[in-house]
Scaffold this motif. Sequence first.
Motif, PDB file in Angstrom:
ATOM      1  N   ARG A 191      69.701  85.998  19.483  1.00 45.49           N
ATOM      2  CA  ARG A 191      69.105  86.675  18.397  1.00 45.49           C
ATOM      3  C   ARG A 191      69.118  88.399  18.798  1.00 45.49           C
ATOM      4  N   HIS A 192      69.252  89.026  17.633  1.00 43.04           N
ATOM      5  CA  HIS A 192      69.225  90.419  17.978  1.00 43.04           C
ATOM      6  C   HIS A 192      67.773  90.879  18.277  1.00 43.04           C
ATOM      7  N   GLN A 193      67.576  91.879  19.406  1.00 40.33           N
ATOM      8  CA  GLN A 193      66.580  92.229  19.846  1.00 40.33           C
ATOM      9  C   GLN A 193      65.981  93.619  19.422  1.00 40.33           C
ATOM     10  N   VAL A 194      64.926  93.703  18.693  1.00 37.74           N
ATOM     11  CA  VAL A 194      64.289  94.980  18.431  1.00 37.74           C
ATOM     12  C   VAL A 194      63.215  95.341  19.241  1.00 37.74           C
ATOM     13  N   LEU A 247      57.768  95.772  11.122  1.00 34.42           N
ATOM     14  CA  LEU A 247      58.733  95.289  11.929  1.00 34.42           C
ATOM     15  C   LEU A 247      58.454  93.700  12.145  1.00 34.42           C
ATOM     16  N   THR A 248      57.009  93.393  12.176  1.00 40.11           N
ATOM     17  CA  THR A 248      56.829  91.867  12.165  1.00 40.11           C
ATOM     18  C   THR A 248      57.248  91.264  11.011  1.00 40.11           C
ATOM     19  N   ALA A 283      60.903  90.932  10.980  1.00 39.43           N
ATOM     20  CA  ALA A 283      61.612  89.978  12.110  1.00 39.43           C
ATOM     21  C   ALA A 283      61.516  88.574  11.485  1.00 39.43           C
ATOM     22  N   ASP A 284      60.308  88.295  10.823  1.00 35.42           N
ATOM     23  CA  ASP A 284      60.372  86.839  10.162  1.00 35.42           C
ATOM     24  C   ASP A 284      61.366  86.715   9.160  1.00 35.42           C
ATOM     25  N   PHE A 297      65.091  88.460  13.868  1.00 33.70           N
ATOM     26  CA  PHE A 297      65.437  89.120  15.115  1.00 33.70           C
ATOM     27  C   PHE A 297      63.964  89.062  15.887  1.00 33.70           C
ATOM     28  N   ASP A 298      64.020  89.203  17.248  1.00 35.64           N
ATOM     29  CA  ASP A 298      63.056  89.091  18.140  1.00 35.64           C
ATOM     30  C   ASP A 298      62.401  90.321  18.364  1.00 35.64           C
ATOM     31  N   LEU A 299      61.301  90.598  18.198  1.00 42.07           N
ATOM     32  CA  LEU A 299      60.492  91.935  18.507  1.00 42.07           C
ATOM     33  C   LEU A 299      59.612  92.025  19.683  1.00 42.07           C
ATOM     34  N   GLN A 300      59.598  92.926  20.201  1.00 41.19           N
ATOM     35  CA  GLN A 300      58.904  93.349  21.425  1.00 41.19           C
ATOM     36  C   GLN A 300      58.458  94.807  21.405  1.00 41.19           C
TER      37      GLN A 300
END
Length: 91
Positions: A3-6, A24-25, A28-29, A33-36
């Motif tokens: 998955r894309h990483q944000v 962004l949360t 992301a859903d 994408f994955d959010l960090q």
Amino acid sequence: MARHQVQLLTREGCPVCVQVHAQLTRLADELGFDLQAVDVDAAAAAGDSGLRAEFGDRLPVVLLDGNEHSYWEVDEPRLRADLAEFGRPAL
């Protein structure tokens, strides 16, 4: 497929950072994408001062797959377009 990483670069006490993280949360859903979130001051205290040195005066900063995408706000139309254009990253 990966998955894309944000990555959201933030700092404690930044109300705009909190708003951008919430946005962004939700995205992301929806967009998959994955959010960090990374606090640049905490990273600097742990020995990695590079993020704070490069981005610390422009927070929050949004990185897409390691590249700067936007700062101070989420450029949502651009993020949607970039995710659609790039598809899923290769493994």
